[in-house]
Each structure stands twice: as C-alpha cells, then as structure tokens.
Write a protein that holds these residues in place. Structure first.
Motif, PDB file in Angstrom:
ATOM      1  N   SER A  54       0.817  -1.223   0.000  1.00  0.00           N
ATOM      2  CA  SER A  54       0.000   0.000   0.000  1.00  0.00           C
ATOM      3  C   SER A  54       0.847   1.267   0.000  1.00  0.00           C
ATOM      4  O   SER A  54       0.435   2.298  -0.535  1.00  0.00           O
ATOM      5  N   ASP A  55       2.026   1.207   0.599  1.00  0.00           N
ATOM      6  CA  ASP A  55       2.869   2.393   0.693  1.00  0.00           C
ATOM      7  C   ASP A  55       3.456   2.721  -0.686  1.00  0.00           C
ATOM      8  O   ASP A  55       4.076   1.869  -1.346  1.00  0.00           O
ATOM      9  N   LYS A  56       3.278   3.976  -1.127  1.00  0.00           N
ATOM     10  CA  LYS A  56       3.689   4.394  -2.469  1.00  0.00           C
ATOM     11  C   LYS A  56       5.200   4.253  -2.679  1.00  0.00           C
ATOM     12  O   LYS A  56       5.656   3.759  -3.711  1.00  0.00           O
ATOM     13  N   LYS A  57       5.978   4.678  -1.699  1.00  0.00           N
ATOM     14  CA  LYS A  57       7.435   4.607  -1.820  1.00  0.00           C
ATOM     15  C   LYS A  57       7.907   3.162  -1.890  1.00  0.00           C
ATOM     16  O   LYS A  57       8.738   2.795  -2.727  1.00  0.00           O
ATOM     17  N   GLU A  58       7.391   2.330  -0.996  1.00  0.00           N
ATOM     18  CA  GLU A  58       7.789   0.928  -1.001  1.00  0.00           C
ATOM     19  C   GLU A  58       7.375   0.231  -2.281  1.00  0.00           C
ATOM     20  O   GLU A  58       8.109  -0.588  -2.841  1.00  0.00           O
ATOM     21  N   LEU A  59       6.183   0.580  -2.762  1.00  0.00           N
ATOM     22  CA  LEU A  59       5.731  -0.011  -4.020  1.00  0.00           C
ATOM     23  C   LEU A  59       6.677   0.362  -5.149  1.00  0.00           C
ATOM     24  O   LEU A  59       7.026  -0.484  -5.993  1.00  0.00           O
ATOM     25  N   SER A  60       7.106   1.617  -5.180  1.00  0.00           N
ATOM     26  CA  SER A  60       7.998   2.056  -6.259  1.00  0.00           C
ATOM     27  C   SER A  60       9.309   1.266  -6.248  1.00  0.00           C
ATOM     28  O   SER A  60       9.860   0.949  -7.306  1.00  0.00           O
ATOM     29  N   LEU A  61       9.803   0.939  -5.052  1.00  0.00           N
ATOM     30  CA  LEU A  61      11.050   0.182  -4.965  1.00  0.00           C
ATOM     31  C   LEU A  61      10.869  -1.257  -5.425  1.00  0.00           C
ATOM     32  O   LEU A  61      11.772  -1.846  -6.040  1.00  0.00           O
ATOM     33  N   TYR A  62       9.713  -1.838  -5.150  1.00  0.00           N
ATOM     34  CA  TYR A  62       9.447  -3.187  -5.660  1.00  0.00           C
ATOM     35  C   TYR A  62       9.284  -3.169  -7.182  1.00  0.00           C
ATOM     36  O   TYR A  62       9.745  -4.077  -7.885  1.00  0.00           O
ATOM     37  N   LEU A  63       8.621  -2.142  -7.695  1.00  0.00           N
ATOM     38  CA  LEU A  63       8.485  -2.019  -9.149  1.00  0.00           C
ATOM     39  C   LEU A  63       9.864  -1.895  -9.796  1.00  0.00           C
ATOM     40  O   LEU A  63      10.119  -2.468 -10.864  1.00  0.00           O
ATOM     41  N   TYR A  64      10.741  -1.163  -9.150  1.00  0.00           N
ATOM     42  CA  TYR A  64      12.118  -1.013  -9.639  1.00  0.00           C
ATOM     43  C   TYR A  64      12.838  -2.356  -9.658  1.00  0.00           C
ATOM     44  O   TYR A  64      13.562  -2.686 -10.611  1.00  0.00           O
ATOM     45  N   LYS A  65      12.614  -3.160  -8.600  1.00  0.00           N
ATOM     46  CA  LYS A  65      13.228  -4.491  -8.560  1.00  0.00           C
ATOM     47  C   LYS A  65      12.745  -5.369  -9.705  1.00  0.00           C
ATOM     48  O   LYS A  65      13.525  -6.091 -10.333  1.00  0.00           O
ATOM     49  N   VAL A  66      11.456  -5.329  -9.977  1.00  0.00           N
ATOM     50  CA  VAL A  66      10.927  -6.137 -11.083  1.00  0.00           C
ATOM     51  C   VAL A  66      11.549  -5.673 -12.400  1.00  0.00           C
ATOM     52  O   VAL A  66      11.906  -6.489 -13.267  1.00  0.00           O
ATOM     53  N   GLY A  67      11.680  -4.358 -12.559  1.00  0.00           N
ATOM     54  CA  GLY A  67      12.354  -3.846 -13.749  1.00  0.00           C
ATOM     55  C   GLY A  67      13.762  -4.384 -13.863  1.00  0.00           C
ATOM     56  O   GLY A  67      14.211  -4.798 -14.949  1.00  0.00           O
ATOM     57  N   ASN A  68      14.504  -4.411 -12.735  1.00  0.00           N
ATOM     58  CA  ASN A  68      15.854  -4.961 -12.741  1.00  0.00           C
ATOM     59  C   ASN A  68      15.856  -6.428 -13.156  1.00  0.00           C
ATOM     60  O   ASN A  68      16.731  -6.881 -13.910  1.00  0.00           O
ATOM     61  N   CYS A  69      14.888  -7.196 -12.644  1.00  0.00           N
ATOM     62  CA  CYS A  69      14.818  -8.619 -12.997  1.00  0.00           C
ATOM     63  C   CYS A  69      14.633  -8.807 -14.499  1.00  0.00           C
ATOM     64  O   CYS A  69      15.319  -9.616 -15.132  1.00  0.00           O
ATOM     65  N   PHE A  70      13.677  -8.071 -15.072  1.00  0.00           N
ATOM     66  CA  PHE A  70      13.451  -8.202 -16.511  1.00  0.00           C
ATOM     67  C   PHE A  70      14.672  -7.754 -17.308  1.00  0.00           C
ATOM     68  O   PHE A  70      15.011  -8.343 -18.339  1.00  0.00           O
ATOM     69  N   ARG A  71      15.352  -6.718 -16.831  1.00  0.00           N
ATOM     70  CA  ARG A  71      16.555  -6.261 -17.528  1.00  0.00           C
ATOM     71  C   ARG A  71      17.633  -7.339 -17.493  1.00  0.00           C
ATOM     72  O   ARG A  71      18.296  -7.601 -18.505  1.00  0.00           O
ATOM     73  N   MET A  72      17.792  -7.980 -16.341  1.00  0.00           N
ATOM     74  CA  MET A  72      18.858  -8.959 -16.198  1.00  0.00           C
ATOM     75  C   MET A  72      18.613 -10.240 -16.983  1.00  0.00           C
ATOM     76  O   MET A  72      19.561 -10.956 -17.311  1.00  0.00           O
ATOM     77  N   ILE A  73      17.375 -10.559 -17.274  1.00  0.00           N
ATOM     78  CA  ILE A  73      17.112 -11.761 -18.076  1.00  0.00           C
ATOM     79  C   ILE A  73      16.927 -11.405 -19.555  1.00  0.00           C
ATOM     80  O   ILE A  73      16.532 -12.258 -20.349  1.00  0.00           O
ATOM     81  N   GLY A  74      17.218 -10.156 -19.912  1.00  0.00           N
ATOM     82  CA  GLY A  74      17.200  -9.779 -21.316  1.00  0.00           C
ATOM     83  C   GLY A  74      15.832  -9.502 -21.872  1.00  0.00           C
ATOM     84  O   GLY A  74      15.547  -9.840 -23.031  1.00  0.00           O
ATOM     85  N   GLU A  75      14.965  -8.862 -21.101  1.00  0.00           N
ATOM     86  CA  GLU A  75      13.621  -8.494 -21.566  1.00  0.00           C
ATOM     87  C   GLU A  75      13.479  -6.967 -21.492  1.00  0.00           C
ATOM     88  O   GLU A  75      12.779  -6.433 -20.626  1.00  0.00           O
ATOM     89  N   PRO A  76      14.120  -6.226 -22.400  1.00  0.00           N
ATOM     90  CA  PRO A  76      14.138  -4.762 -22.270  1.00  0.00           C
ATOM     91  C   PRO A  76      12.771  -4.105 -22.419  1.00  0.00           C
ATOM     92  O   PRO A  76      12.524  -3.073 -21.797  1.00  0.00           O
ATOM     93  N   ARG A  77      11.886  -4.677 -23.205  1.00  0.00           N
ATOM     94  CA  ARG A  77      10.568  -4.052 -23.373  1.00  0.00           C
ATOM     95  C   ARG A  77       9.757  -4.138 -22.077  1.00  0.00           C
ATOM     96  O   ARG A  77       9.112  -3.167 -21.665  1.00  0.00           O
ATOM     97  N   LYS A  78       9.796  -5.293 -21.425  1.00  0.00           N
ATOM     98  CA  LYS A  78       9.093  -5.435 -20.156  1.00  0.00           C
ATOM     99  C   LYS A  78       9.780  -4.608 -19.070  1.00  0.00           C
ATOM    100  O   LYS A  78       9.119  -3.991 -18.221  1.00  0.00           O
ATOM    101  N   ALA A  79      11.106  -4.605 -19.078  1.00  0.00           N
ATOM    102  CA  ALA A  79      11.834  -3.812 -18.087  1.00  0.00           C
ATOM    103  C   ALA A  79      11.480  -2.331 -18.216  1.00  0.00           C
ATOM    104  O   ALA A  79      11.295  -1.639 -17.209  1.00  0.00           O
TER     105      ALA A  79
END
Length: 660
Positions: A54-79
């Motif tokens: 629910s917390d906006k700041k914490e959510l943004s950091l989790y969204l950032y982590k998911v972006g990092n995951c997609f970037r690291m597995i070679g999915e730039p469009r999803k990242a």
C-alpha cells in the motif's frame, strides 16, 4: 540474455533501496531469490503479491526491482514498462532513470532515452555512464543510417527456441563449432531460477562436405555438468579447451571459474580449475591466444574499474604455470561491464561492453594497440551491433568472416548465433576525358592518378577518351588529365568511409588553348577598374588553373562595350586587365607568367552556340559590333549585347615556361 555469469551467479546484486514494511512470505522469498540472482523465479513471486503493497514509496522500490529482474534476463521491453511504473510512483533510487534510459535505448527510443539520461545526470552528476548513454543514442542513429558492409545471417540450423551463444571453432578448417546452449536436454535437466531456461551446456555441431550443419549435440561428461557450463575457447589444434562453469544456489551467491581440459583418443579428460580467485568471485569467459601463451578472461576481482573487467594471464610456451592476473587498463575497461573477450590470431582483441558508447545493451568492440602501446577501441557498428545485446564474436584467421551471438529482433530464441561475412570491397574509377566545349572524347590524353597513400599510376586514354583505375579502400585520390593544346584539369574522389563496392564515374573536361578563354563573372563598377568582391571567386578558379598548368604563360585581355571614346576605353580596359594581373600576383602567380592587355571595344564578341541557345535574338556567327547593336530596336536586347562584350579573357601565349 543468459550471460553465464551476470545472471547465473547473481554476483552483480542491484540495490533497490531500503524497504521498511514487513513483506509477505512470497515477497520475502522473491527478495532472497533476487539477491541470489534468481531473477526469473523472483519475477513470478513479486507479481503475485506486489499489489498488496500500500505504501507508495515501497511499491515504487518493488516495481524497480521487477524492472531490474526483466533487464537482467534480457527483456528490455518489459523492463522499460516496470521502470516507468516505478518512476510514476516517485521511486527514490536515482538509478531508475539510468536503467529506464538504457531500456529505451535498447528499444530504439533514442530521443526519449536521452531525456532520461539527462534526468539521471542531474541526480548523479559524477557518473560517466550517463554521458556514454547520451553519446550512444546519437551514434546509434548515425550507424543505422550508414551501415558497414558486413552481411549477417541467422544460423537457424544451430539455434533453438532457447538461448544459443558464444561460438568457438574446434578445428583449423572451421568445420567443427562448439557453442553454449540452454536448450532442452541439458546435462543438469533443471530449470535455472535465473533465466527460466535449462542450465547451459556446451554443444557441438559439424559441417559436412555439402555445407550442411549436423544437429547440435551436447558434449558428454566430464565437460558438461549439473551446473551452467559454456563460453568455450580452444587452441587452433582443438586439443585444449578452456570454458566457464558457474555454480548456482537459490539462497547464496556463488561464483564462476575457468576450467581447462585436454583432448585424448578417448575424448575430453576431466577438466581442472585454474585457481585465480576465491570461489565467490566471478572468473569467466576465457579466450586463449593462438600460441597458447595468453589467456584473457572476465572477472570482478579486486583492482578493476567497476562492474566486470577483462584481465589476462600469461605463461611461457609449453608451461602450465600461469602468471598473476593482469588488468587490461582503462582503455578497455570502463565503469560498466566488459565481457566475452576473443583474441584474433593477428593480435586484435574483440570484446563486448555496455560501458563504451554503443547501440544497445552489449556491443561488440575491437581493440588494437597503437604505437604508444595503448589500446585503441573501435565499435563494430551496425549491422554487427544492434539495439539488443551483441557479444561472443569469433573470426576465421585469414578471412573477415565468422560467428557471433545476438538477441536482436528476428532471433529464434533468446540469444541466437549469427554468421557474418565481409564481401571483398572493389573500387574502380571509370572515366573519360572530353573537350569542354564540344563534349567529344579526347584520345591519347595522359591521365595520372595520385593516391594519399603515395601510389601513382599513369595511362593514356583510348579513342573514346576512356580510362580506368582500380582504387583501394580508405584513400583520397586526385586524377589529372593533360594533353598538348589543352589546359590540364583534375578531379577528386575518395574511398574513405566506404564499406561497400563502388564504381566512380568521372568525366574530366579539358579546355582547348587554341582560342581565348573567357573568365566568367568578373565584375567592375561603372567606369571603374577595381575588382568587385564577387569577382574573386572566378579569379580564384583561374589561380587554380595556373597552378595546375605551371608551364603556361597567359595574356589577360579586358574588353569594353562600344560606348565611350576609343582612347578612354583603351585606358579603362588596360587598367581592368592589370587589376586582374595584380590579383593573380597577390595569390602567388609569378609576374613573368602574366601579361595585361586592354582591347577597348576593338574585338567585339562573335556569337557561339551557347550564346545563341541562351538568347533567341542572336544567331551563331554574328559579330556583336556597333553596326549590329544599332540595328536592334529593343533597348533591353542592346544592353544584353553590351554586357556580353564587356568581358575578361585569357589566352595561352606559351606552354614551355620554367621557373628560374
């Protein structure tokens, strides 16, 4: 992309910022996987419970982590999409802007990427990678518009629906190829938490006499194991192989190491690890030199420039004892990642990097040592490089051909193996020498070709005025045509920067010295003899003619119209002719080559075909004297004739002048 060390080992852990709230069990598991490099499995868990934050700041950091995951597995469009979500929720980690820009660049949204790099620069002004990213976007657009001459082919017989990469020649005739693959049927028979693909193995394929590749099959144990094995490099005889093995754990960070194996009549013997760093460190991507005395590799050991760097170890010929690691220095290694080295038999180093200016994620670069011993790095440009990851290149020894890996659009799986080939580049200068008035060919003219590399070639034109020269790449050329009774003339061409074959069509017009030659666009104010500024461009051309024809002396003749007294016009025309001579002397022409002569109105112009075509009231052969002018009733036509008669000409007096 399955990079066989960044992803599998999870060593390059990306900080996501502090998250204070107590996460759910799934998010806890996802965080543990993330920190251990299990990006593929982490994505599934993050997405299951991320809507419970629910917390906006914490959510943004989790969204950032998911972006990092997609970037690291070679999915730039999803990242890209997940980084954008994190930014919309005001993610406090400034790195989100950098990685968002990186993904936009890989997705060919160059202008938007530049905007994000600039935002990141404001927040982190001392990170040089932001400037590298901006420069990369600018260069990428140029390189796509001006591709190199390489021809690229997807090796579909070798590629499957999963990642296939890092090819290596296993025979001197280039008919045996080893490469890394995460296709189904791997020795480990397990799915990697990092990529969602099978653990990688080293595969072999052979080319038959009909040019058909065999179905790839994995090497047997002890080369392939339950872990990730790949990035092989072999000596030219195929009897010694170096490769990478990365052990993985869902909970712990484990490193990669380089193993060496020898071939025997019974097959590959048990490989032995080369002890270069602690088990938790990355030591990977070996590249053995042709003579076996240098081994290049990638590592994050202490002493690097940041990220992953390229190092090398050396040994005496015939020895098994390697030196301590030697860092390749800042010309090669950047604050980003340098990986997948390959050392060409001619000493050129090829490698992949995301820290040098490039088109996308990883680009392929080549590096040679200059006279000062420092590496000079050059991007291989498009189409070897693309907006996606490009890496793992190899070459034939004596031909600009080989294979590389890429995740570009059109690949069958994640990473695919591509063949490249640079067709021979042929340049020809095919031309003709012609008369500038009649456009008829001039036979037996001498044509001299001078190259910026010091080459000189001379030939005579044929009956049709034709000539032909073969040119070489990256050279500027001047071709000079000459013949008795004509002024020399020249043309310039260059093969610099050209990456495909080209025929240069060159026509060199020569001007006959049999008649006076008019100098167009010589202007004076009324009743004045000083040259107007706009006349100097035409006179600069005459300076060039005299420099190209150093053996001629000329008379500069000035003519007036028929208005005014003869004596006055003689004086005026003489001063005008002398003004031209003075200008030529000021620009380096020897005074003894020049003679000024004023003719007043005594030599009216005779209409030629060019004038008759331009002015319909004039007829070829008509002398534009006072009688003709008086016969005209149209005042505008009279003024045209006066203008034609007011002219400056030169004629060749001698063609045997020699400077004292």
């Amino acid at each position: 992309m399955k990079r066989l060390l960044i992803l599998t080992s999870g060593i390059l852990f990306l900080l996501a910022g502090t998250i204070s709230a107590q996460p759910t069990k799934k998010l806890k598991r996802a965080n543990a996987l993330y920190e251990a490099g299990g990006y593929s499995e982490a994505i599934k868990l993050y997405r299951d419970d991320i809507d419970k934050i629910s917390d906006k700041k914490e959510l943004s950091l989790y969204l950032y982590k998911v972006g990092n995951c997609f970037r690291m597995i070679g999915e730039p469009r999803k990242a890209e999409l997940w980084y954008e979500k994190a930014i919309r929720r005001e993610c406090p980690n400034p790195k989100v802007y950098f990685y968002y820009a990186e993904m936009l660049k890989m997705n060919e949204k160059y202008d938007l990427a530049i905007e994000q790099y600039q935002k990141y620069k404001v927040l982190v002004p001392n990170d040089p990678l932001a400037d590298v990213g901006i420069k990369s976007c600018e260069l990428a657009k140029q390189w796509v518009a001006t591709p190199s001459g390489y021809e690229i082919t997807n090796m579909r017989p070798l590629n499957g629906k999963y990642s296939d990469f890092s090819p290596a020649y296993a025979s001197s005739d280039y008919k045996i190829l080893y490469f890394t693959s995460s296709r189904e049927g791997s020795t480990g028979k397990k799915i990697s938490a990092v990529t969602g693909e099978y653990f990688s193995d080293i595969y072999i394929a052979e080319l038959d006499n009909k040019g058909v590749w065999s179905k790839p099959k994995p090497l047997e144990e002890p080369i392939n194991s339950e872990f990730d094995d790949g990035t092989p490099s072999l000596t030219p005889d195929g009897n010694n192989m170096f490769f990478t093995r990365c052990k993985v754990s869902k909970r712990n960070k484990l490193g990669c190491q380089i193993l060496a194996a020898k071939n025997s009549d019974q097959g590959w013997l048990t490989p032995k690890a080369i002890d270069l760093a602690p088990d938790s460190m990355i030591v990977a991507h070996p590249a053995i030199s042709a003579d076996g005395t240098e081994l290049y590799f990638v590592s994050n050991i202490e002493g690097g420039n940041g990220g992953l760097d390229i190092w090398k170890i050396t040994r005496e010929e015939g020895s098994e004892q390697w030196s301590a690691p030697i860092h390749l220095g800042p010309e090669i290694n950047t604050p980003g990642n340098e990986m997948f080295p390959y050392i060409h038999p001619d000493g050129t180093l090829y490698f992949a990097s995301d820290g040098h200016p490039g088109m996308g994620g990883l680009d392929i670069f080549k590096a040679k040592k200059g006279e000062d011993g420092r590496w000079v790095v050059e991007n291989m440009r498009y189409p070897i490089n693309s907006p996606a990851d490009d890496f793992g290149i190899i070459f034939e020894k004596d031909r600009e051909a080989g294979y590389f890996s890429s995740r570009r659009t059109g690949s069958r799986g994640g990473d695919d193996i591509y063949m490249f080939y640079l067709p021979p580049i042929n340049f020809n200068m095919i031309g003709a020498v012609v008369d500038d008035k009649t456009q008829t060919p001039i036979a037996n003219a001498t044509v001299k070709l001078i190259g910026s590399d010091g080459t000189v070639a001379t030939m005579q034109t044929k009956d049709d005025g034709a000539f032909k020269f073969t040119l070489i790449p990256n050279t500027d050329y001047v071709v000079i045509a000459s013949k008795k009774g004509y002024l020399n003339n020249k043309a310039k061409e260059s093969t610099k920067g050209l990456t495909s074959s080209k025929d240069f069509d060159v026509s060199i017009p020569l001007t006959s010295t049999a008649k006076p030659i008019e100098i167009p666009n010589i202007f004076y104010d009324y009743d004045k003899w000083e040259l107007r500024p706009e006349s100097k461009a035409a006179l600069d051309n005459l300076v060039q003619i005299l420099n190209d024809n150093p053996n001629i002396t000329i008379e500069l003749a000035s003519h007036t119209d028929s208005r005014g007294s003869l004596d006055y016009n003689y004086e005026l025309s003489q001063k005008r002719a002398q003004a031209v001579v003075n200008y030529l002397i000021e620009n380096g022409i020897a005074p003894e080559r020049l003679k000024a002569k004023g003719y007043a109105q005594t030599q009216p112009k005779v209409v030629d075909e060019r004038m008759a075509a331009q002015y319909t009231f004039l007829t070829v052969g008509t002398k534009l004297d006072k009688n003709f002018i008086d016969s005209l009733t149209d005042e505008e036509q009279k003024e045209i004739v006066h203008q034609i008669n007011r002219r400056t000409e030169f004629r060749v007096l001698r063609d045997d002048f020699t400077a004292n």
